[in-house]
Scaffold this active site. Sequence first.
Site, mmCIF file in Angstrom:
data_model
loop_
_atom_site.group_PDB
_atom_site.id
_atom_site.type_symbol
_atom_site.label_atom_id
_atom_site.label_comp_id
_atom_site.label_asym_id
_atom_site.label_seq_id
_atom_site.Cartn_x
_atom_site.Cartn_y
_atom_site.Cartn_z
ATOM 1 N N CYS A 189 47.563 2.620 -9.712
ATOM 2 C CA CYS A 189 46.641 2.089 -8.713
ATOM 3 C C CYS A 189 46.244 0.646 -9.073
ATOM 4 C CB CYS A 189 45.423 3.001 -8.570
ATOM 5 S SG CYS A 189 44.411 2.663 -7.110
ATOM 6 N N GLU A 190 44.960 0.360 -9.222
ATOM 7 C CA GLU A 190 44.546 -0.996 -9.599
ATOM 8 C C GLU A 190 45.164 -1.402 -10.931
ATOM 9 O OE1 GLU A 190 40.439 -3.617 -10.229
ATOM 10 O OE2 GLU A 190 40.375 -1.424 -10.265
#
Length: 368
Positions: free
Chosen positions: A150-151
């Site tokens: 994700c991030e």
Amino acid sequence: MIPTPAAGTADLLREAAAFNTKVAAAVTKLGRVKDDDVQIATTPKDEIYRTDKVTLYRYRALGEQTVRTPLLIVYSLIGRYTMTDLQEDRSLIRNLLKQGIDVWVVDWGSSSRADRYLTLDDYVLGYLDDCVEAMRAATGAEAVNLLGICEGGVLTLAYAALEPARVKNLILTVTPLDFHGDRQEEKLERGFINVWARSLTATDIDRMIEVWGGLPGEFMGAVFSMLTPIRSITKYNLDLLEVVDDEAKLLNYLRMEKWLADRPHHAGEAAKQWLKDLYQENKLVRNELELGGRRVDLRELTMPVLNIYAQDDHIIPPPTVRVLDGRLGTTDYTELGLPGGHIGVFVSGKSQGIVGKGIVDWLRERDG
């Protein structure tokens, strides 16, 4: 004479009585569950390096090492890496260890108002670089493998573009890359976070961070809950009742809820960059993102890249992920689409034999 209730009414009364009985039994069973029964992230590991609130761990081997290059797992700043080690039979980390990978993980800790001015520059060129250097020093490796989630995938991609000599292979999983790619998605139930972030003004974001000193984990947890409002409303009654009679399913359910409740805060200035530079201005895919005065250019990614996405991801829709082909400085680019949602690709029983093996096979082919 007391009137006899209609047949339909009687059936409803019986169903209500059965439901209440099941609820009472569920409450009793939940009362017997102890914290030790729902421990997560139990795979043995050792602390190797620590700076500020960031800790680097190395997991103890569970099998003969088959890939020489160590692998660093990097999770997002608004979630815990513990999701990758939820329980023994639903653990990406254990899966990788058993197949011979030397697995490391970075724990970002939880930011506070004291970390108000930490930027993405600090996380990528400071903390992440420190962890990579600690790995190189401990293992003697010239370069490491990075797996970003994700991030965390954005952080690892930026680091690999700025320091390509230190990254042998790059693996991105459920990583947003084109933050406006959701506009190509016809499924309206996906990409709500993108829409929400674009609806904010720069002043909205500045004031939000000024008031809170960061992006609170509780706030982002509420945002994620609103993405699936009906599921969020029913999971503590209907969903829970479906698993309460099966101890294994119940404990798995509670471990997942424990992970969801442990959501760290996001440092202030880094949150501003995340919302403005990426969600609003979409600088990453345009090669316009700057960290430490240096431009993150996708063409500087000259190492092999594996890009894994979830086919049913409502948080990071596939069109926001599948955008790297032809944009990189390497021709060794692979996309792997897996059934499941944003978290399901890591923790569902069906995915355990797919995602881990896919990663290991891909790394072994490029470990020479």
